[in-house]
Each structure stands twice: as C-alpha cells, then as structure tokens.
Design an enzyme around this catalytic site. Structure first.
Site, PDB file in Angstrom:
ATOM      1  N   PHE A  25      11.491 -29.880  -6.935  1.00 53.46           N
ATOM      2  CA  PHE A  25       9.862 -29.961  -6.736  1.00 53.46           C
ATOM      3  C   PHE A  25       9.452 -30.938  -7.607  1.00 53.46           C
ATOM      4  CE2 PHE A  25       9.878 -26.503  -3.974  1.00 53.46           C
ATOM      5  CZ  PHE A  25       8.836 -26.039  -3.468  1.00 53.46           C
ATOM      6  N   CYS A  31      -5.547 -34.906  -6.540  1.00 51.92           N
ATOM      7  CA  CYS A  31      -5.901 -34.395  -5.119  1.00 51.92           C
ATOM      8  C   CYS A  31      -7.174 -35.129  -4.926  1.00 51.92           C
ATOM      9  CB  CYS A  31      -5.714 -32.787  -5.214  1.00 51.92           C
ATOM     10  SG  CYS A  31      -5.992 -32.371  -3.579  1.00 51.92           S
ATOM     11  N   CYS A  46     -11.484 -28.071  -1.047  1.00 51.58           N
ATOM     12  CA  CYS A  46     -10.512 -26.881  -1.096  1.00 51.58           C
ATOM     13  C   CYS A  46     -10.549 -26.092  -2.375  1.00 51.58           C
ATOM     14  CB  CYS A  46      -9.049 -27.521  -1.165  1.00 51.58           C
ATOM     15  SG  CYS A  46      -7.802 -26.122  -1.148  1.00 51.58           S
ATOM     16  N   CYS A  49      -7.312 -23.303  -3.953  1.00 47.81           N
ATOM     17  CA  CYS A  49      -5.793 -23.894  -4.565  1.00 47.81           C
ATOM     18  C   CYS A  49      -5.479 -23.039  -5.900  1.00 47.81           C
ATOM     19  CB  CYS A  49      -6.055 -25.381  -5.131  1.00 47.81           C
ATOM     20  SG  CYS A  49      -4.455 -26.065  -5.761  1.00 47.81           S
ATOM     21  N   ASP A  50      -4.100 -22.681  -5.972  1.00 41.32           N
ATOM     22  CA  ASP A  50      -3.374 -22.009  -6.978  1.00 41.32           C
ATOM     23  C   ASP A  50      -2.507 -22.967  -7.828  1.00 41.32           C
ATOM     24  OD1 ASP A  50      -1.695 -22.207  -5.206  1.00 41.32           O
ATOM     25  OD2 ASP A  50      -1.285 -19.864  -4.868  1.00 41.32           O
ATOM     26  N   THR A  51      -2.798 -24.163  -7.736  1.00 43.13           N
ATOM     27  CA  THR A  51      -1.690 -24.905  -8.279  1.00 43.13           C
ATOM     28  C   THR A  51      -2.233 -25.729  -9.527  1.00 43.13           C
ATOM     29  OG1 THR A  51      -0.359 -24.833  -6.333  1.00 43.13           O
ATOM     30  CG2 THR A  51       0.070 -26.557  -7.770  1.00 43.13           C
ATOM     31  N   GLU A 119       4.852 -31.984   1.214  1.00 43.03           N
ATOM     32  CA  GLU A 119       3.774 -30.795   1.506  1.00 43.03           C
ATOM     33  C   GLU A 119       2.467 -31.464   1.466  1.00 43.03           C
ATOM     34  OE1 GLU A 119       4.398 -27.308  -0.431  1.00 43.03           O
ATOM     35  OE2 GLU A 119       6.297 -26.773   0.594  1.00 43.03           O
ATOM     36  N   HIS A 207       8.113 -16.758  -3.847  1.00 44.95           N
ATOM     37  CA  HIS A 207       8.318 -16.957  -5.310  1.00 44.95           C
ATOM     38  C   HIS A 207       7.350 -16.393  -5.989  1.00 44.95           C
ATOM     39  CE1 HIS A 207       5.082 -19.567  -3.421  1.00 44.95           C
ATOM     40  NE2 HIS A 207       4.642 -19.913  -4.555  1.00 44.95           N
TER      41      HIS A 207
END
Length: 213
Positions: A25, A31, A46, A49-51, A119, A207
């Site tokens: 990755f 972003c 957005c 988002c969980d990142t 992605e 994951h």
C-alpha cells in the site's frame, strides 16, 4: 515532481474485488475532500473517512524527489524472497492519490514489475496505463471518473445512492457498509440491497475484522 507519502507497507488487501491479495500500500498524503484534521471534519465534503493521511510520518513515509526513488521504496516493501511466481501488486491510495500520482510514477512502478492499482474518489482523471481502477464516489463531490474496473460505494450516503451509479462503465459494483456507530445496521441494509439488486456485491472491511494493518 516530489511526492508526499504518508506510508508504504506490505499487507493484504482487505476489501473489494481484490480482498485477500498481498499488496504494497502506497498511501499518499493529502485529499481534496477533507483536510484530514478532526477540526475540519464536519465542514468537509467527505465526513466519514477512517484513514490517517496527514503528514509523512507513517511507516516508510517521507518526501520522494523522483518517480524512481518512490518506486524503489515500494519495491523494497515487496517480499521478493518469498514471492515465488506472484505478480508484485501496489495499491496507490490516500487521501486522494490522484493529487500526486502521475504517468511517470506509474511507469516507474511498472518497470519494477508491479501491477499498479488505484483507489480514488473519482473527482480527478487518472494518468494512462493503470492496471486496476477502483472508484469510491462521495456524496457532494462531482464524479469525473465514470469508468474503471471496480466501483466501491460506501453505503448508505443519502446523496449517493447505488442506482445513480449502476449504469456506469465498471466491471464490478460493491456496496461497503459505512463504519461507525451504525455499522451493524448499515451492514444489514447493504446486505438486503445486494440481495434485491444482484448487480451489487457486498464488500466487508476484513482487515478491520482480522486486525490486519
């Protein structure tokens, strides 16, 4: 151009069509739909988002001055001594990778033997030559990229319901339950929708379930 990278790490793809496939990755910083700062979440396009894509302080992260430097770093993360006949695979993600990913970097990664996947939220047009395109549309964001391999829709989004996207030129269509306090309800709702609309498949974030990075 220089590339700002949050992290580079080897893992298993946890969601969508490529679930279970070993991959490096390559997570770019930044972003165009959210700053990544909690203070800005409620005003972002957005909001779910969980990142963590802020900064360059993750494993393998940093600023890379050339496509070759970054491709070399990605290659070092792939376990060549254990790969056998497996095709090296890199997932370019973020944040929003298309703020930085360009044709020169795609070529540099492919010259190292990688299949190159992306992605993206679909608001920007990618460079030519990508091997796999996964688009995840977001409510309130203008979708520019309307074709690819996989459309993966976080569900539910009131302003981005599945029927809006089902005629687009993708081979696979996935609903991914939105994480958070309503995850059980969202999963059941997505499951029902897929059963009622067989064009769609259910994508589970395995994951997270298995505690895989």
């Amino acid at each position: 151009m220089a590339y700002a990278v949050k992290e580079i790490y080897y893992t298993l793809q946890g969601e969508g069509h490529m679930t279970g496939r070993p991959a490096v990755f390559l997570r770019f910083a930044g972003c165009n739909l959210w700053s990544g700062l909690e203070r800005d979440r409620l005003s972002a396009i957005c909001q779910f988002c969980d990142t963590d894509f802020v900064g360059m302080d993750g494993v393998g992260g940093g600023r890379f001055q050339t496509p070759k430097q970054l491709a070399d770093a990605v290659s070092e993360a792939w376990p060549a001594h254990r790969s056998g006949q497996a095709k090296p695979y890199v997932v370019c993600t973020g944040g929003e990778p298309l703020l930085q990913l360009d044709h020169d970097l795609v070529q540099a990664l492919q010259s190292q033997g990688f299949e190159v996947a992306i992605e993206t939220n679909g608001t920007l047009i990618p460079p030519d030559g990508l091997d796999w395109i996964c688009v995840s549309p977001k409510e309130g964001a203008l979708l520019q990229l309307k074709h690819g391999d996989e459309l993966k829709l976080v569900y539910p989004q009131k302003g981005a319901m599945p029927h809006v996207f089902e005629t687009l030129e993708f081979e696979y269509f996935f609903l991914q339950p939105m994480d958070g306090p309503d995850i059980i309800e969202n999963t059941q709702s997505a499951l029902r929708y897929c059963l009622e609309h067989p064009q769609w498949r259910l994508s589970i974030q395995t994951h997270k379930m298995l505690n895989i990075p």
